[in-house]
Design a protein around this motif. Structure first.
Motif, PDB file in Angstrom:
ATOM      1  N   LYS A   1     -52.045  58.793 -77.316  1.00 16.45           N
ATOM      2  CA  LYS A   1     -51.043  57.894 -77.886  1.00 16.45           C
ATOM      3  C   LYS A   1     -51.461  56.431 -77.847  1.00 16.45           C
ATOM      4  N   LEU A   2     -52.589  56.161 -77.193  1.00 16.80           N
ATOM      5  CA  LEU A   2     -53.053  54.781 -77.082  1.00 16.80           C
ATOM      6  C   LEU A   2     -53.888  54.402 -78.302  1.00 16.80           C
ATOM      7  N   PRO A   3     -53.794  53.163 -78.765  1.00 16.91           N
ATOM      8  CA  PRO A   3     -54.628  52.714 -79.889  1.00 16.91           C
ATOM      9  C   PRO A   3     -56.108  52.784 -79.533  1.00 16.91           C
ATOM     10  N   GLU A   4     -56.958  52.998 -80.503  1.00 16.78           N
ATOM     11  CA  GLU A   4     -58.393  53.140 -80.255  1.00 16.78           C
ATOM     12  C   GLU A   4     -59.037  51.842 -79.765  1.00 16.78           C
TER      13      GLU A   4
ATOM     14  N   ALA B   1     -43.476  57.049 -71.129  1.00 18.75           N
ATOM     15  CA  ALA B   1     -44.473  56.596 -72.103  1.00 18.75           C
ATOM     16  C   ALA B   1     -44.598  57.580 -73.266  1.00 18.75           C
ATOM     17  N   MET B   2     -44.591  58.870 -72.965  1.00 19.92           N
ATOM     18  CA  MET B   2     -44.718  59.865 -74.023  1.00 19.92           C
ATOM     19  C   MET B   2     -43.471  59.894 -74.909  1.00 19.92           C
TER      20      MET B   2
ATOM     21  N   THR C   1     -45.686  52.448 -80.795  1.00 16.43           N
ATOM     22  CA  THR C   1     -47.076  52.588 -80.355  1.00 16.43           C
ATOM     23  C   THR C   1     -47.234  52.037 -78.950  1.00 16.43           C
ATOM     24  N   LEU C   2     -47.934  52.763 -78.106  1.00 19.53           N
ATOM     25  CA  LEU C   2     -48.161  52.304 -76.737  1.00 19.53           C
ATOM     26  C   LEU C   2     -49.237  51.219 -76.727  1.00 19.53           C
TER      27      LEU C   2
ATOM     28  N   MET D   1     -47.561  49.074 -71.332  1.00 23.86           N
ATOM     29  CA  MET D   1     -47.868  49.960 -70.216  1.00 23.86           C
ATOM     30  C   MET D   1     -47.929  49.192 -68.891  1.00 23.86           C
ATOM     31  N   ILE D   2     -48.470  47.985 -68.918  1.00 22.52           N
ATOM     32  CA  ILE D   2     -48.499  47.170 -67.698  1.00 22.52           C
ATOM     33  C   ILE D   2     -47.083  46.825 -67.265  1.00 22.52           C
ATOM     34  N   GLY D   3     -46.248  46.460 -68.220  1.00 21.34           N
ATOM     35  CA  GLY D   3     -44.859  46.167 -67.900  1.00 21.34           C
ATOM     36  C   GLY D   3     -44.135  47.392 -67.361  1.00 21.34           C
TER      37      GLY D   3
END
Length: 237
Positions: free
Chosen positions: A90-93, A115-116, A121-122, A127-129
């Motif tokens: 799910k993370l951007p490349e 997160a899922m 978009t993640l 994610m840090i927050g």
């Protein structure tokens, strides 16, 4: 970027509050095992896993070896590798390797679930927050529990230490009530643990090795009795 970080903070508040209450009992156990509040805080900050930390405290308290501690953490926390692989999809490349490693550090069950389920978009700021407050809640709760354990009466401290066992029961029982394989595997693990604990023949097995043996054997037996059908088999059915 700031908005994404703030959004992650908001989503992490319920997780942090839950971690704060549960890790309080971890702090009680840390103190009972002979460690101090600083050691407990360092353990909680560097090991974001309740089951792994619980097992680690048991191994340390029983005087287990470093190898037992490593193997115990590897077996119990192996699921996080699979969760991180799933989350990475799910993370951007364009998120670099070091950023992915930072995200994986605090990829707990609850953070993974949020997160899922995140519709957008993640991103790295999100994610840090999402992880900041749960890390703070788990670590600070451990410290508060260890400090409180020094001033609370022994009877109250012993009662609070049972809360962690209650958490594991609360996690397993609802799932086991709905899914028969989970109930059977949990029962097998408990049965094996009783055999190792009560039969004199196995008295030489340490706490750490007992956790490893019961986890692996119960998982293997469960996989043999309740195999997961492959996609081709599902299509044929």
């Amino acid at each position: 970027m700031k908005e994404q970080f703030v959004e992650g903070l908001k989503d992490g508040i319920p997780i942090a509050l839950g971690y704060l209450s549960v890790s309080f009992s971890v702090g009680i156990m840390v103190l009972a095992s002979g460690m101090n509040a600083f050691q407990g805080a360092l353990m909680s900050f560097s090991n974001m896993t309740s089951a792994g930390q619980f097992a680690g405290i048991a191994v340390i308290a029983s005087g287990g070896t470093l190898l037992e501690l490593i193997l115990t953490q590897l077996v119990i926390n192996l699921r996080y590798a699979l969760m991180s692989l799933s989350l990475s999809q799910k993370l951007p490349e364009d998120i670099s390797l070091w950023k992915r490693m930072v995200i994986a550090f605090a990829n707990t069950d609850e953070i993974f679930a949020v997160a899922m389920g995140h519709a957008k978009t993640l991103t790295f700021p999100y994610m840090i927050g999402l992880q900041c407050l749960p890390i703070l809640g788990w670590t600070s709760g451990t410290v508060l529990g260890a400090v409180a354990g020094q001033v609370l009466p022994t009877a109250i401290g012993s009662a609070l230490s049972v809360a962690l066992y209650g958490m594991f029961i609360a996690v397993v029982v609802p799932v086991a009530a709905k899914i028969r394989p989970v109930l059977c595997i949990a029962a097998i693990a408990a049965f094996l643990s009783c055999i190792i604990y009560y039969i004199p023949l196995f008295s030489g097995i340490s706490t750490g090795m007992s956790i490893i043996i019961c986890t692996i054997l119960a998982s293997v037996i469960g996989a043999l009795i309740f195999p997961v059908p492959q996609e081709s088999e599902k299509m044929e059915e």
